[in-house]
Design an enzyme around this catalytic site. Structure first.
Site, PDB file in Angstrom:
ATOM      1  CB  ILE A 180      32.528   3.558  46.594  1.00  0.00           C
ATOM      2  CG1 ILE A 180      33.242   4.571  45.687  1.00  0.00           C
ATOM      3  CG2 ILE A 180      33.238   2.203  46.599  1.00  0.00           C
ATOM      4  CD1 ILE A 180      33.182   4.278  44.197  1.00  0.00           C
ATOM      5  CD  GLN A 303     -11.861  -7.024  28.507  1.00  0.00           C
ATOM      6  OE1 GLN A 303     -11.698  -5.941  27.960  1.00  0.00           O
ATOM      7  NE2 GLN A 303     -12.669  -7.950  28.026  1.00  0.00           N
ATOM      8  CD  GLU A 387      28.475  -2.829  37.690  1.00  0.00           C
ATOM      9  OE1 GLU A 387      29.158  -2.762  36.658  1.00  0.00           O
ATOM     10  OE2 GLU A 387      28.909  -3.227  38.772  1.00  0.00           O
ATOM     11  CG  PHE A 407      30.806   6.214  23.958  1.00  0.00           C
ATOM     12  CD1 PHE A 407      29.782   5.707  24.746  1.00  0.00           C
ATOM     13  CD2 PHE A 407      31.561   5.345  23.202  1.00  0.00           C
ATOM     14  CE1 PHE A 407      29.528   4.336  24.776  1.00  0.00           C
ATOM     15  CE2 PHE A 407      31.310   3.982  23.219  1.00  0.00           C
ATOM     16  CZ  PHE A 407      30.295   3.482  23.999  1.00  0.00           C
TER      17      PHE A 407
HETATM   18  P1  TGC Z   1      37.223   2.763  25.106  1.00  0.00           P
HETATM   19  O1  TGC Z   1      38.260   3.521  24.330  1.00  0.00           O
HETATM   20  O2  TGC Z   1      36.016   2.306  24.393  1.00  0.00           O
HETATM   21  O3  TGC Z   1      37.907   1.505  25.807  1.00  0.00           O
HETATM   22  C1  TGC Z   1      39.097   1.627  26.552  1.00  0.00           C
HETATM   23  C2  TGC Z   1      39.749   0.249  26.583  1.00  0.00           C
HETATM   24  O4  TGC Z   1      38.883  -0.662  27.273  1.00  0.00           O
HETATM   25  C3  TGC Z   1      38.492  -1.740  26.391  1.00  0.00           C
HETATM   26  N1  TGC Z   1      37.087  -2.040  26.703  1.00  0.00           N
HETATM   27  C4  TGC Z   1      36.727  -3.113  27.411  1.00  0.00           C
HETATM   28  N2  TGC Z   1      37.457  -4.118  27.926  1.00  0.00           N
HETATM   29  C5  TGC Z   1      36.789  -5.075  28.599  1.00  0.00           C
HETATM   30  N3  TGC Z   1      35.446  -5.037  28.755  1.00  0.00           N
HETATM   31  C6  TGC Z   1      34.691  -4.047  28.258  1.00  0.00           C
HETATM   32  N4  TGC Z   1      33.361  -4.033  28.446  1.00  0.00           N
HETATM   33  C7  TGC Z   1      35.332  -3.018  27.548  1.00  0.00           C
HETATM   34  N5  TGC Z   1      34.904  -1.886  26.926  1.00  0.00           N
HETATM   35  C8  TGC Z   1      35.997  -1.298  26.425  1.00  0.00           C
HETATM   36  C9  TGC Z   1      38.698  -1.202  25.004  1.00  0.00           C
HETATM   37  O5  TGC Z   1      38.897  -2.246  24.075  1.00  0.00           O
HETATM   38  C10 TGC Z   1      39.943  -0.362  25.206  1.00  0.00           C
HETATM   39  O6  TGC Z   1      41.045  -1.260  25.293  1.00  0.00           O
HETATM   40  P2  TGC Z   1      42.507  -0.831  24.755  1.00  0.00           P
HETATM   41  O7  TGC Z   1      43.363  -1.989  25.098  1.00  0.00           O
HETATM   42  O8  TGC Z   1      42.337  -0.596  23.288  1.00  0.00           O
HETATM   43  O9  TGC Z   1      42.887   0.421  25.483  1.00  0.00           O
HETATM   44  O10 TGC Z   1      36.862   3.657  26.381  1.00  0.00           O
HETATM   45  P3  TGC Z   1      35.975   4.947  26.528  1.00  0.00           P
HETATM   46  O11 TGC Z   1      36.723   5.881  27.442  1.00  0.00           O
HETATM   47  O12 TGC Z   1      35.561   5.475  25.171  1.00  0.00           O
HETATM   48  O13 TGC Z   1      34.700   4.429  27.339  1.00  0.00           O
HETATM   49  C11 TGC Z   1      33.872   3.454  26.877  1.00  0.00           C
HETATM   50  C12 TGC Z   1      32.636   3.316  27.818  1.00  0.00           C
HETATM   51  C13 TGC Z   1      31.783   4.563  27.787  1.00  0.00           C
HETATM   52  C14 TGC Z   1      31.843   2.154  27.250  1.00  0.00           C
HETATM   53  C15 TGC Z   1      33.093   3.016  29.245  1.00  0.00           C
HETATM   54  O14 TGC Z   1      33.750   4.117  29.778  1.00  0.00           O
HETATM   55  C16 TGC Z   1      31.953   2.655  30.154  1.00  0.00           C
HETATM   56  O15 TGC Z   1      31.556   1.498  30.186  1.00  0.00           O
HETATM   57  N6  TGC Z   1      31.404   3.618  30.962  1.00  0.00           N
HETATM   58  C17 TGC Z   1      30.417   3.328  31.993  1.00  0.00           C
HETATM   59  C18 TGC Z   1      31.090   3.387  33.360  1.00  0.00           C
HETATM   60  C19 TGC Z   1      30.533   2.375  34.324  1.00  0.00           C
HETATM   61  O16 TGC Z   1      29.870   1.434  33.959  1.00  0.00           O
HETATM   62  N7  TGC Z   1      30.864   2.555  35.580  1.00  0.00           N
HETATM   63  C20 TGC Z   1      30.468   1.596  36.572  1.00  0.00           C
HETATM   64  C21 TGC Z   1      31.193   1.857  37.877  1.00  0.00           C
HETATM   65  S1  TGC Z   1      31.153   0.483  39.007  1.00  0.00           S
HETATM   66  C22 TGC Z   1      29.552   0.425  39.485  1.00  0.00           C
HETATM   67  O17 TGC Z   1      28.697   1.103  39.040  1.00  0.00           O
HETATM   68  C23 TGC Z   1      29.247  -0.564  40.532  1.00  0.00           C
HETATM   69  S2  TGC Z   1      27.618  -0.613  41.045  1.00  0.00           S
HETATM   70  C24 TGC Z   1      27.790  -2.035  41.851  1.00  0.00           C
HETATM   71  C25 TGC Z   1      26.606  -2.577  42.493  1.00  0.00           C
HETATM   72  O18 TGC Z   1      26.259  -2.097  43.613  1.00  0.00           O
HETATM   73  O19 TGC Z   1      26.085  -3.584  41.986  1.00  0.00           O
HETATM   74  P1  FAD Z   2      26.689  10.824  34.573  1.00  0.00           P
HETATM   75  O1  FAD Z   2      27.769  10.062  33.894  1.00  0.00           O
HETATM   76  O2  FAD Z   2      26.961  12.240  34.955  1.00  0.00           O
HETATM   77  O3  FAD Z   2      25.412  10.778  33.630  1.00  0.00           O
HETATM   78  C1  FAD Z   2      24.287  11.647  33.779  1.00  0.00           C
HETATM   79  C2  FAD Z   2      23.330  11.391  32.600  1.00  0.00           C
HETATM   80  O4  FAD Z   2      24.003  11.712  31.369  1.00  0.00           O
HETATM   81  C3  FAD Z   2      22.917   9.914  32.495  1.00  0.00           C
HETATM   82  O5  FAD Z   2      21.596   9.823  32.032  1.00  0.00           O
HETATM   83  C4  FAD Z   2      23.869   9.381  31.433  1.00  0.00           C
HETATM   84  O6  FAD Z   2      23.394   8.247  30.756  1.00  0.00           O
HETATM   85  C5  FAD Z   2      23.951  10.595  30.503  1.00  0.00           C
HETATM   86  N1  FAD Z   2      25.150  10.537  29.673  1.00  0.00           N
HETATM   87  C6  FAD Z   2      26.454  10.567  30.062  1.00  0.00           C
HETATM   88  N2  FAD Z   2      27.259  10.451  29.009  1.00  0.00           N
HETATM   89  C7  FAD Z   2      26.457  10.329  27.913  1.00  0.00           C
HETATM   90  C8  FAD Z   2      26.687  10.165  26.522  1.00  0.00           C
HETATM   91  N3  FAD Z   2      27.918  10.086  25.999  1.00  0.00           N
HETATM   92  N4  FAD Z   2      25.610  10.095  25.699  1.00  0.00           N
HETATM   93  C9  FAD Z   2      24.339  10.136  26.198  1.00  0.00           C
HETATM   94  N5  FAD Z   2      24.057  10.294  27.515  1.00  0.00           N
HETATM   95  C10 FAD Z   2      25.107  10.387  28.350  1.00  0.00           C
HETATM   96  N6  FAD Z   2      30.626   3.339  41.049  1.00  0.00           N
HETATM   97  C11 FAD Z   2      31.748   2.664  41.408  1.00  0.00           C
HETATM   98  O7  FAD Z   2      32.834   2.914  40.888  1.00  0.00           O
HETATM   99  N7  FAD Z   2      31.694   1.684  42.350  1.00  0.00           N
HETATM  100  C12 FAD Z   2      30.550   1.349  42.983  1.00  0.00           C
HETATM  101  O8  FAD Z   2      30.543   0.444  43.831  1.00  0.00           O
HETATM  102  C13 FAD Z   2      29.358   2.061  42.645  1.00  0.00           C
HETATM  103  N8  FAD Z   2      28.196   1.796  43.298  1.00  0.00           N
HETATM  104  C14 FAD Z   2      27.089   2.578  43.068  1.00  0.00           C
HETATM  105  C15 FAD Z   2      25.947   2.416  43.856  1.00  0.00           C
HETATM  106  C16 FAD Z   2      24.840   3.228  43.647  1.00  0.00           C
HETATM  107  C17 FAD Z   2      23.646   3.098  44.513  1.00  0.00           C
HETATM  108  C18 FAD Z   2      24.844   4.178  42.600  1.00  0.00           C
HETATM  109  C19 FAD Z   2      23.632   5.021  42.331  1.00  0.00           C
HETATM  110  C20 FAD Z   2      25.973   4.346  41.816  1.00  0.00           C
HETATM  111  C21 FAD Z   2      27.117   3.566  42.057  1.00  0.00           C
HETATM  112  N9  FAD Z   2      28.303   3.760  41.328  1.00  0.00           N
HETATM  113  C22 FAD Z   2      29.448   3.069  41.655  1.00  0.00           C
HETATM  114  C23 FAD Z   2      28.396   4.850  40.374  1.00  0.00           C
HETATM  115  C24 FAD Z   2      27.753   4.546  39.015  1.00  0.00           C
HETATM  116  O9  FAD Z   2      28.516   3.653  38.288  1.00  0.00           O
HETATM  117  C25 FAD Z   2      27.582   5.886  38.283  1.00  0.00           C
HETATM  118  O10 FAD Z   2      26.549   6.581  38.946  1.00  0.00           O
HETATM  119  C26 FAD Z   2      27.254   5.698  36.816  1.00  0.00           C
HETATM  120  O11 FAD Z   2      28.374   5.188  36.122  1.00  0.00           O
HETATM  121  C27 FAD Z   2      26.793   7.002  36.153  1.00  0.00           C
HETATM  122  O12 FAD Z   2      27.625   8.072  36.482  1.00  0.00           O
HETATM  123  P2  FAD Z   2      27.004   9.453  37.035  1.00  0.00           P
HETATM  124  O13 FAD Z   2      26.063   9.131  38.119  1.00  0.00           O
HETATM  125  O14 FAD Z   2      28.143  10.338  37.316  1.00  0.00           O
HETATM  126  O15 FAD Z   2      26.151  10.020  35.841  1.00  0.00           O
END
Ligand code: TGC
Ligand code: FAD
Length: 407
Positions: A180, A303, A387, A407
């Site tokens: 986080i 180049q 993200e 997925f």
């Molecule tokens: P799925 O069944 O597809 O969707 C569940 C519900 O969500 C809706 N939905 C969205 N709504 C708004 N925006 C989007 N982009 C949406 N995508 C889906 C969807 O319509 C549905 O709605 P409802 O009303 O029908 O229930 O869900 P799923 O469980 O199959 O997952 C889909 C998937 C894989 C795309 C999603 O789980 C995903 O995006 N996973 C990636 C997780 C991720 O990005 N984590 C980020 C954590 S935060 C972070 O990393 C901060 S780093 C910050 C920094 O330092 O900059």
């Molecule tokens: P995993 O989900 O375990 O994935 C491992 C590998 O498997 C990846 O290559 C992935 O693409 C692959 N994989 C997974 N599922 C599939 C699939 N269905 N098909 C094909 N390949 C797949 N999270 C927050 O909530 N808040 C934050 O503020 C935040 N900040 C972060 C800051 C940093 C520096 C980092 C590194 C991460 C942060 N995150 C945060 C977490 C980040 O969002 C997760 O690391 C990210 O969503 C991936 O999850 P994971 O690391 O558990 O990898």
């Protein structure tokens, strides 16, 4: 019929392209957008670049920077009211670009504060939650974080185990969030939890809670030994019987849609930000190639070096056009989340390739903190993963064009 090759002399007299803005994208911006861009660029030049190597080396994000970013109006800048600047999406993107040209840690700070913590409250919060938190977060007087990821649920947050048990007029939160950003320095955490955990896995409703970090039972542990995003605090959040009033729940967010709607905002900032890191590396490599000599020639005259620099320049310009197009769509209310995935997947992937290639042009010098390239390349390893990983965005786009969920 004969054809005659046109010489440069026949061509209309237009200015030669600028190596730092080859397609003249600057001209596509409004005066306001350029002003914001230039203001943030100057801030990065004066306040970030002189010390970023040290902050990265010492694995620290100086908390005082929150206030400086707030004073500049960069925190929640694209949100309306409650002390937020209310700029366009394009202006916000340009700010992300300039911040990440400094370091991904700074763009990350602004993304998490504005697009995740503040956006969650702004879009889904009660009036009381907005009034309590948004002005302080916008000013940089308080720091926010966003807890979605768990140790066993990263790409698949829908499986989360963190629970919110109803107890009279309160909720009691239990669970662990990890990775986080800002966790260890935050005053408030947006915690996503399953509100009716007795229903079993994947059922029940995911809800968001606004949790002051001084609430009893809430603790954090910073993740050390990172070799990426070192100028950023990354932490575990531990919730052990954390009791909050029912009014701490975000009333407007129910189900996974709630947190995913916030991710759209932060992912959009990355579409632009990643190109800032790429630009910094391209400019560093270009400057180095124009002065470094080997075999009696500047390496810019080889180049293979030119091919590398040209490939970087092409991808930066293409990426910027993509970012600007998605930004204009967003400002018209026409950007679909899959458009944002397009930009996040393409621009981060290309930016990382650019930073790695820039590193080769600097030779051994490229592996030190005296130049920005290895720092940016290492940072972008995180940006590629957080993200939504590049694989997840590929699958989002795959679903958008085939209709099949893989997925
Ligand atoms: P799925 O069944 O597809 O969707 C569940 C519900 O969500 C809706 N939905 C969205 N709504 C708004 N925006 C989007 N982009 C949406 N995508 C889906 C969807 O319509 C549905 O709605 P409802 O009303 O029908 O229930 O869900 P799923 O469980 O199959 O997952 C889909 C998937 C894989 C795309 C999603 O789980 C995903 O995006 N996973 C990636 C997780 C991720 O990005 N984590 C980020 C954590 S935060 C972070 O990393 C901060 S780093 C910050 C920094 O330092 O900059
Ligand atoms: P995993 O989900 O375990 O994935 C491992 C590998 O498997 C990846 O290559 C992935 O693409 C692959 N994989 C997974 N599922 C599939 C699939 N269905 N098909 C094909 N390949 C797949 N999270 C927050 O909530 N808040 C934050 O503020 C935040 N900040 C972060 C800051 C940093 C520096 C980092 C590194 C991460 C942060 N995150 C945060 C977490 C980040 O969002 C997760 O690391 C990210 O969503 C991936 O999850 P994971 O690391 O558990 O990898």
């Amino acid at each position: 019929m004969t054809t005659t090759a046109r010489s440069h002399a026949d061509a209309p007299r237009v200015a030669a392209p600028n190596p730092h803005d080859f397609l003249g994208i600057d001209a596509l911006l409004s005066d306001d957008e350029r002003l914001i861009r230039d203001t943030v660029r100057a801030f990065v030049r004066e306040r970030v670049l002189p010390q970023i190597g040290e902050w990265f080396e010492h694995h620290t994000f100086p908390r005082t920077m929150a206030k400086e970013l707030g004073d500049l109006g960069l925190l929640g800048m694209h949100l309306q009211g409650y002390g937020c600047a209310g700029t366009s999406a394009v202006a916000y993107g340009l700010a992300c670009l300039e911040l990440e040209a400094g370091d991904s840690g700074f763009r990350s700070f602004v993304s998490v504060q504005g697009s995740l913590a503040m956006f969650a409250i702004s879009a889904h919060g009660s009036e009381e939650q907005k009034q309590t938190w948004l002005p302080r977060l916008a000013a940089g007087d308080a720091i926010g974080c966003f807890g979605l990821t768990e140790p066993d649920f990263g790409s698949d947050p829908g499986g989360m185990r963190t629970s919110a048990r109803r107890d009279g007029g309160d909720y009691v939160l239990n669970g662990t969030k990890t990775w986080i950003t800002n966790g260890g320095i935050a005053d408030v955490a947006i915690v996503w939890a399953r509100a009716d955990p007795d229903d079993g896995p994947r059922s029940g409703s995911i809800r968001g809670f606004v949790v002051p970090t001084d609430t009893r039972g809430f603790s954090t542990r910073n993740i050390e030994r990172k070799l990426s995003l070192r100028a950023s605090v990354t932490s575990e959040l531990i919730l052990d019987e954390v009791r909050v009033p029912a009014s701490a729940m975000l009333p407007g967010a129910e189900g996974l849609r709630g947190p995913l709607s916030c991710l759209n905002e932060a992912r959009y900032g990355i579409v632009w930000g990643s190109l800032g890191a790429a630009r910094a590396c391209y400019e560093s490599a270009l400057a180095y190639a124009r002065t470094r000599e080997q075999f009696g020639k500047r390496i810019a005259a080889f180049q293979i070096t030119q091919e590398k620099l040209v490939a970087m320049m092409l991808e930066i310009n293409k990426g910027l056009l993509t970012a600007l197009h998605i930004g204009r769509l967003k400002d018209r209310g026409e950007a679909h989340p899959a458009h944002v995935s397009f930009g996040k997947l393409n621009n981060v992937r290309e930016a990382l390739a650019i930073c790695r290639e820039a590193r080769t042009i600097l030779g051994a010098s490229g592996i030190t903190l005296d130049y920005p390239v290895i720092r940016h390349a290492n940072n972008l390893e995180s940006v590629l993963t957080y993200e939504g990983t590049s694989e997840i965005h590929t699958l989002i786009l795959g679903q958008a064009i085939t209709g099949e969920s893989a997925f």
